[in-house]
Motif scaffolding. Structure first.
Motif, PDB file in Angstrom:
ATOM      1  N   ALA A  74     -16.073   7.955  25.864  1.00  3.72           N
ATOM      2  CA  ALA A  74     -15.793   6.678  26.520  1.00  3.72           C
ATOM      3  C   ALA A  74     -15.949   5.555  25.492  1.00  3.72           C
ATOM      4  N   ILE A  75     -15.279   4.441  25.758  1.00  2.00           N
ATOM      5  CA  ILE A  75     -15.341   3.316  24.816  1.00  2.00           C
ATOM      6  C   ILE A  75     -16.797   2.941  24.519  1.00  2.00           C
ATOM      7  N   ALA A  76     -17.605   2.877  25.557  1.00  2.00           N
ATOM      8  CA  ALA A  76     -18.992   2.438  25.384  1.00  2.00           C
ATOM      9  C   ALA A  76     -19.820   3.427  24.572  1.00  2.00           C
ATOM     10  N   ASN A  77     -19.325   4.656  24.461  1.00  2.00           N
ATOM     11  CA  ASN A  77     -20.064   5.665  23.684  1.00  2.00           C
ATOM     12  C   ASN A  77     -19.401   5.984  22.345  1.00  2.00           C
ATOM     13  N   THR A  78     -18.352   5.232  22.017  1.00  2.00           N
ATOM     14  CA  THR A  78     -17.663   5.470  20.738  1.00  2.00           C
ATOM     15  C   THR A  78     -18.240   4.514  19.705  1.00  2.00           C
ATOM     16  N   SER A  79     -18.653   5.053  18.577  1.00  4.23           N
ATOM     17  CA  SER A  79     -19.198   4.173  17.530  1.00  4.23           C
ATOM     18  C   SER A  79     -18.053   3.409  16.865  1.00  4.23           C
ATOM     19  N   TYR A  80     -18.393   2.308  16.220  1.00  2.78           N
ATOM     20  CA  TYR A  80     -17.376   1.546  15.473  1.00  2.78           C
ATOM     21  C   TYR A  80     -16.728   2.459  14.427  1.00  2.78           C
ATOM     22  N   LYS A  81     -17.576   3.252  13.792  1.00  7.71           N
ATOM     23  CA  LYS A  81     -17.074   4.149  12.740  1.00  7.71           C
ATOM     24  C   LYS A  81     -16.134   5.211  13.328  1.00  7.71           C
ATOM     25  N   GLY A  82     -16.511   5.726  14.500  1.00  8.04           N
ATOM     26  CA  GLY A  82     -15.690   6.765  15.147  1.00  8.04           C
ATOM     27  C   GLY A  82     -14.307   6.247  15.504  1.00  8.04           C
ATOM     28  N   PHE A  83     -14.272   5.027  16.046  1.00  9.21           N
ATOM     29  CA  PHE A  83     -12.971   4.435  16.412  1.00  9.21           C
ATOM     30  C   PHE A  83     -12.110   4.261  15.162  1.00  9.21           C
ATOM     31  N   LYS A  84     -12.752   3.755  14.098  1.00  2.00           N
ATOM     32  CA  LYS A  84     -12.002   3.501  12.849  1.00  2.00           C
ATOM     33  C   LYS A  84     -11.509   4.824  12.229  1.00  2.00           C
ATOM     34  N   THR A  85     -12.353   5.850  12.301  1.00  2.00           N
ATOM     35  CA  THR A  85     -11.960   7.142  11.719  1.00  2.00           C
ATOM     36  C   THR A  85     -10.672   7.653  12.359  1.00  2.00           C
ATOM     37  N   ILE A  86     -10.591   7.552  13.681  1.00  4.78           N
ATOM     38  CA  ILE A  86      -9.400   8.069  14.373  1.00  4.78           C
ATOM     39  C   ILE A  86      -8.160   7.231  14.028  1.00  4.78           C
ATOM     40  N   THR A  87      -8.304   5.912  14.027  1.00  8.97           N
ATOM     41  CA  THR A  87      -7.116   5.105  13.675  1.00  8.97           C
ATOM     42  C   THR A  87      -6.749   5.319  12.210  1.00  8.97           C
ATOM     43  N   ASP A  88      -7.752   5.539  11.353  1.00  5.97           N
ATOM     44  CA  ASP A  88      -7.461   5.800   9.926  1.00  5.97           C
ATOM     45  C   ASP A  88      -6.655   7.098   9.759  1.00  5.97           C
ATOM     46  N   ILE A  89      -7.051   8.141  10.486  1.00  9.09           N
ATOM     47  CA  ILE A  89      -6.347   9.430  10.329  1.00  9.09           C
ATOM     48  C   ILE A  89      -4.973   9.360  11.029  1.00  9.09           C
ATOM     49  N   ASP A  90      -4.993   9.025  12.315  1.00  8.72           N
ATOM     50  CA  ASP A  90      -3.777   9.170  13.137  1.00  8.72           C
ATOM     51  C   ASP A  90      -2.711   8.134  12.755  1.00  8.72           C
ATOM     52  N   LEU A  91      -3.114   6.880  12.658  1.00  9.36           N
ATOM     53  CA  LEU A  91      -2.116   5.836  12.405  1.00  9.36           C
ATOM     54  C   LEU A  91      -1.911   5.571  10.908  1.00  9.36           C
ATOM     55  N   LEU A  92      -3.003   5.238  10.199  1.00 10.49           N
ATOM     56  CA  LEU A  92      -2.825   4.945   8.770  1.00 10.49           C
ATOM     57  C   LEU A  92      -2.375   6.188   8.002  1.00 10.49           C
ATOM     58  N   GLY A  93      -2.905   7.355   8.392  1.00  9.34           N
ATOM     59  CA  GLY A  93      -2.493   8.604   7.732  1.00  9.34           C
ATOM     60  C   GLY A  93      -0.998   8.834   7.895  1.00  9.34           C
ATOM     61  N   THR A  94      -0.495   8.585   9.106  1.00  8.12           N
ATOM     62  CA  THR A  94       0.945   8.739   9.361  1.00  8.12           C
ATOM     63  C   THR A  94       1.732   7.737   8.512  1.00  8.12           C
ATOM     64  N   TYR A  95       1.221   6.527   8.430  1.00  8.71           N
ATOM     65  CA  TYR A  95       1.882   5.515   7.580  1.00  8.71           C
ATOM     66  C   TYR A  95       1.865   5.958   6.109  1.00  8.71           C
ATOM     67  N   ASN A  96       0.708   6.412   5.638  1.00  6.56           N
ATOM     68  CA  ASN A  96       0.592   6.785   4.217  1.00  6.56           C
ATOM     69  C   ASN A  96       1.601   7.872   3.839  1.00  6.56           C
ATOM     70  N   VAL A  97       1.695   8.892   4.692  1.00  7.64           N
ATOM     71  CA  VAL A  97       2.593  10.022   4.392  1.00  7.64           C
ATOM     72  C   VAL A  97       4.053   9.561   4.479  1.00  7.64           C
ATOM     73  N   THR A  98       4.352   8.796   5.531  1.00 10.12           N
ATOM     74  CA  THR A  98       5.720   8.297   5.725  1.00 10.12           C
ATOM     75  C   THR A  98       6.140   7.451   4.525  1.00 10.12           C
ATOM     76  N   ARG A  99       5.261   6.547   4.138  1.00 10.40           N
ATOM     77  CA  ARG A  99       5.561   5.607   3.052  1.00 10.40           C
ATOM     78  C   ARG A  99       5.760   6.342   1.715  1.00 10.40           C
ATOM     79  N   ALA A 100       4.843   7.267   1.424  1.00 10.86           N
ATOM     80  CA  ALA A 100       4.917   7.988   0.146  1.00 10.86           C
ATOM     81  C   ALA A 100       6.181   8.845   0.088  1.00 10.86           C
TER      82      ALA A 100
END
Ligand code: NAP
Length: 263
Positions: free
Chosen positions: A103-129
């Motif tokens: 749940a949002i209230a149980n997700t750490s700041y780091k945990g939220f960032k980790t998922i967006t880093d992998i799923d979204l930024l990771g997809t961008y990094n691979v697409t871009r490269a």
């Protein structure tokens, strides 16, 4: 196997991120069985090597590359290695992702960032490269593996839903910008898919999700259902399909009341 001829991807080179496990592994198998040389990439070398050997034993040309898709330099290096070894790159499947139910209230700041880093930024990094190093001058296909819930209000998955909403948006923008380069970009949104770590993790908060009653077709999605949709999208049968987000969920995403079979 699929309804397509065995050799429709002969001579093509495909990169599948997260291709050592789950849905990514099935995509690697399916594209490989239809003639593509498949390159699987993720972090854990042991799993990559094991899957690669398994696919090779089934007659598939496979190589593995270790990288963390959150790191643009590592991604660029892998893309360079693939192009050098295979003299090109035709198909990119952005499948790698992270997930944990919270749940949002149980997700750490780091945990939220980790998922967006992998799923979204990771997809961008691979697409871009891949675009910079090869696709922009040679055309090709990109398929992003998204999720079924980012347009709804979903509990325990706010971090993933936010990241995958970004992936869908990136899919549409890339389709529009890359179209003139002969590149089609689409996304596949799997429903709950049997026999995956992703579903196992989610079953801890929603038992209903992991049963066939959650789907109008009466069975849980199989990894091959997702892989066949990806195969279709990278095939010539989909030559005019660009910038689309496809649910591959047996209709479960539009079934609001989930009453099960009506007699
Ligand atoms: P999975 O087996 O957990 O696979 C995820 C893969 O991503 C692993 O091979 C992992 O390998 C790789 N990965 C994770 N973080 C990475 C990083 N930082 N860099 C490089 N690779 C990384 O997942 P799955 O359940 O098959 O799901 C595959 C895709 O389908 C995902 O995009 C997921 O969101 C989507 N999806 C799945 C379901 C489902 O029911 N399973 C439903 C909807 C959507 P390493 O740990 O070795 O890096």
């Amino acid at each position: 196997m699929s309804v397509f001829k065995d050799n429709i991807l002969k001579g093509k080179v495909a990169l599948i991120t997260g291709g050592a496990t789950g849905i990514g592994k099935q995509i690697a198998y399916t594209l490989g069985k239809h003639g593509a040389s498949v390159c699987i990439a993720s972090r854990k070398q042991e799993r990559l090597q094991k899957t690669c050997e398994e696919l090779q034993a089934k007659g598939i040309q496979c190589s593995w590359f270790s990288c963390d898709i959150r790191e643009p330099e590592q991604v660029e290096d892998v893309i360079k290695q693939i192009i050098k070894r295979h003299k090109g790159l035709d198909i990119v499947i952005n499948n790698a992702a992270g997930n944990f139910p919270a749940a949002i209230a149980n997700t750490s700041y780091k945990g939220f960032k980790t998922i967006t880093d992998i799923d979204l930024l990771g997809t961008y990094n691979v697409t871009r490269a891949a675009f910079d190093a090869w696709l922009k001058d040679n055309g090709g296909h990109i398929v992003n593996i998204s999720a079924p819930f980012q347009n709804l209000g979903v509990s325990y998955q706010a971090h993933v839903a936010a990241a995958k909403a970004g992936v869908d948006s990136l899919t549409r923008s890339a389709a529009v910008e890359f179209g003139p380069h002969g590149i089609r970009v689409n996304a596949v949104c799997p429903g709950a898919t049997a026999d995956t770590e992703g579903l196992e993790r989610f079953a801890t908060v929603s038992e209903e999700l992991s049963t066939s009653s959650a789907c109008p077709l009466g069975y849980l999605g199989q990894k091959s259902d997702i892989a066949n949709a990806v195969l279709f999208l990278v095939s010539d049968a989909a030559s005019y399909i660009n910038g689309q987000i496809f649910s591959v969920d047996g209709g479960s995403g539009i079934d609001m009341l989930k009453l099960g079979p009506i007699s």
